[in-house]
Design an enzyme around this catalytic site. Structure first.
Site, PDB file in Angstrom:
ATOM      1  CB  ALA A 118      -0.880  -0.006   1.246  1.00  0.00           C
ATOM      2  N   GLY A 138       0.452  -5.111   0.538  1.00  0.00           N
ATOM      3  CA  GLY A 138      -0.665  -5.118  -0.410  1.00  0.00           C
ATOM      4  C   GLY A 138      -0.281  -5.683  -1.774  1.00  0.00           C
ATOM      5  CD  GLU A 195      -2.893  -7.758   2.056  1.00  0.00           C
ATOM      6  OE1 GLU A 195      -2.707  -6.569   1.731  1.00  0.00           O
ATOM      7  OE2 GLU A 195      -3.419  -8.110   3.125  1.00  0.00           O
ATOM      8  CD  GLU A 215       1.397  -5.596   5.368  1.00  0.00           C
ATOM      9  OE1 GLU A 215       2.306  -6.440   5.517  1.00  0.00           O
ATOM     10  OE2 GLU A 215       0.621  -5.596   4.397  1.00  0.00           O
TER      11      GLU A 215
END
Ligand code: CO8
Length: 257
Positions: free
Chosen positions: A65, A108, A111, A131
């Site tokens: 992200a 992300g 992911e 993270e």
């Protein structure tokens, strides 16, 4: 919506999405995720596309992200905007999606790869969930999808430590499908996509539905769904073509109807 952060093209019935924010290693901001999801949905509906591929650049599939975009959020701004809910739409895509990974797939970015059905990776690519080092945790399905893929113990260890894992190690754990020489990743992913694009599209779709259902269903319900989907294939012209081609000792030509 015109695309700012992705590029897209269709070739040989393969719909390719190229993540294109190289200056920040394809960090995923909200608009970029929206663009990816909308393009996936367009490809899913398009008669010109049978298989979808997502690729990044040489250095990064995606480094997670966009930390700068996210850093000043509050629980309430996130609850109200619910920025990760859009990811659920990826789980509704019916066509096969292949992630073609060079460089890092982190947070992300990992992911996004895990939301794809198959992951083909370069030998020097790296996967991980950093993270925990940012004081947060995966939020777009990482704890769920990785755990379903490799089991609780290995998933906990990997996500808790936040370390990057080599592609070969990720392959051993069953987190990814294939490891290829870096410079051949796109070519090999495309070859795999073409192989899938020659299969009967309705079979691919019903197989995806059945296999994905195994995560959430009891064995009895899953077997029932599989059976119904098997019966459903007999409504297709491709079933007639596939079986006729077998008896005529030739290759089938599938039309997706
Ligand atoms: N967000 C914003 N910018 C980033 C990000 C990121 N995730 N990753 C890299 N960049 C930027 C860097 O700031 C740098 O910018 P600049 O040139 O302006 O300084 C540029 O990309 C190049 O990066 P580096 O100079 O750091 O390159 P290195 O080769 O030294 O390092 C790394 C590469 C190891 C990948 C390093 O950039 C890094 O650690 N990046 C952050 C990885 C990370 O922590 N990812 C997790 C983010 S949190 C997350 O994903 C939560 C998921 C929630 C759901 C997902 C919703 C989309």
């Amino acid at each position: 919506m015109s695309n700012r952060y992705i590029e897209a093209f269709v070739e040989d019935k393969i719909g390719v999405i190229q993540l294109n924010r190289p200056e920040v290693l394809n960090a995923l901001n909200r608009q970029m995720v929206d663009e990816i999801v909308e393009k996936l949905e367009q490809y899913d509906e398009s008669e010109d596309v049978r298989v979808i591929m997502i690729k990044g650049s040489d250095r990064a599939f995606a480094a997670g992200a966009d930390i700068e975009e996210m850093m000043n959020e509050t629980p309430l701004t996130m609850e109200l905007a619910d920025p990760f809910a859009v990811w659920d739409r990826i789980t509704l895509i019916n066509k096969p999606i292949i992630a073609s990974v060079n460089g890092v797939a982190l947070g992300g970015g990992f992911e996004l790869a895990l939301h794809c059905d198959l992951i083909v990776a370069g030998e020097s690519s790296k996967f991980g969930f950093p993270e925990v080092q940012l004081g947060v945790m995966p939020g777009a399905g990482g704890t769920q999808l990785l755990t379903k893929a490799i089991g609780e113990r290995k998933a906990l260890e990997w996500i808790w430590l936040g370390e990057q894992m080599e592609a070969h190690e990720a392959l051993k754990l069953g987190a990814i499908n294939r490891v290829i020489a870096d410079e051949l990743v796109f070519e090999e992913s495309f070859r795999l996509a073409k192989q899938l694009a020659n299969q009967a599209p309705i079979s691919l779709r019903l197989i995806k539905e059945s296999v994905k259902a195994a995560k959430d269903m009891t064995l009895t319900d899953g077997m029932k769904l599989e059976r119904k989907n098997f019966y459903l294939t007999f409504a297709s012209e491709d079933q007639k073509e596939g079986m006729k081609a077998f008896t005529e000792k030739r290759s089938p030509s599938f039309k997706g109807v």
